[in-house]
Design an enzyme around this catalytic site. Structure first.
Site, PDB file in Angstrom:
ATOM      1  N   SER A   1      20.979  58.906  76.983  1.00 39.09           N
ATOM      2  CA  SER A   1      21.529  60.253  76.926  1.00 39.09           C
ATOM      3  C   SER A   1      20.440  61.270  77.213  1.00 39.09           C
ATOM      4  CB  SER A   1      22.125  60.528  75.537  1.00 39.09           C
ATOM      5  OG  SER A   1      22.497  61.894  75.396  1.00 39.09           O
TER       6      SER A   1
ATOM      7  N   TYR B   1      20.643  60.426  66.414  1.00 35.13           N
ATOM      8  CA  TYR B   1      21.147  60.142  67.762  1.00 35.13           C
ATOM      9  C   TYR B   1      20.055  60.339  68.806  1.00 35.13           C
ATOM     10  CZ  TYR B   1      24.174  60.298  71.864  1.00 35.13           C
ATOM     11  OH  TYR B   1      24.747  60.049  73.076  1.00 35.13           O
TER      12      TYR B   1
END
Length: 228
Positions: free
Chosen positions: A114, A127
């Site tokens: 990501s 995350y």
């Protein structure tokens, strides 16, 4: 596109639905329900799929989770759950198929990281850290495998409309549909790139954030981030 598709996830009923869609489009698919946070389950599932479909030519490690993990709350259990799936899931999938690729001197490893892994974003330490791990791991593996015939690609999307992002209570800039993202990934992987980052607007912003000095990054991102 001529690929035989092997599917692994937890819910057999959803895997069966995807397999039917693949076969309805003229392809061949097989699936095994497994928990990718369990190394033995992943190894067994991959072995079953390779026995049915043949050796794995392209792995796309896609399982992932997220959620708010604000530092002031010290959310250790939430971060552990994110790391368990986002890190162990990728590592176990790679470990299950990579030895065969090295032996055959051919193959392609890809994993969904990501843009959130480019720098630590406020409120999402777990995350961001998990995706930074994936990106760095793949970069290192890419260098190790370059002369062994195995390509490695880090896939770094921005915001994608999925069940994972439905719970976000902020406006997600440059949001893409899952179908758009899947097409972008499928097209991009044909070239076996080292990195596949999209959309271009998010790629530009996060690459810029990478080079900002800490004092400026803290001032800009701390004030402007929708996830603060």
């Amino acid at each position: 596109r001529g690929h035989r598709v092997g599917l692994i996830a937890r819910r057999a009923e959803l895997l069966a639905e995807v397999a039917k869609q693949v076969e309805a489009a003229g392809g061949k698919a097989a699936y095994v329900a497994a928990d990718v946070t369990r190394r033995s389950d992943v190894a067994e599932a991959c072995a079953k799929l390779e026995a049915d479909l043949g050796p794995c030519d392209l792995l796309v490690a896609n399982a992932g989770s997220g959620g708010p993990t604000p530092g002031h709350k010290v959310p250790i259990e939430a971060i552990e759950q994110i790391l368990d799936l986002n890190v162990r899931g990728v590592l176990y999938a790679i470990g299950a198929v990579l030895p065969g690729m090295v032996e055959r001197k051919s193959g392609h490893i890809a994993a969904i990281s990501s843009v959130a892994g480019f720098r630590g974003l406020p409120g999402t330490g777990g995350y961001s850290a998990s995706k930074a791990y994936v990106t760095t791991l793949l970069e290192s593996f890419r260098l190790d495998l370059k002369r062994r015939g195995v390509a490695v690609t880090s896939i770094n999307p921005g915001f994608i409309a999925t069940p994972l992002t439905e719970g976000n209570r902020f406006k997600m800039p440059f949001l893409m549909s899952a179908e758009q993202a899947a097409t972008r990934i499928a097209d991009g992987l044909l070239g076996r790139p080292a990195e596949l980052t999209f959309p271009w607007q998010m790629k530009f912003l996060m690459n810029l954030a990478r080079i900002l000095p800490n004092w400026l990054y803290d001032a800009v991102i701390g004030r402007a981030s929708p996830m603060k």
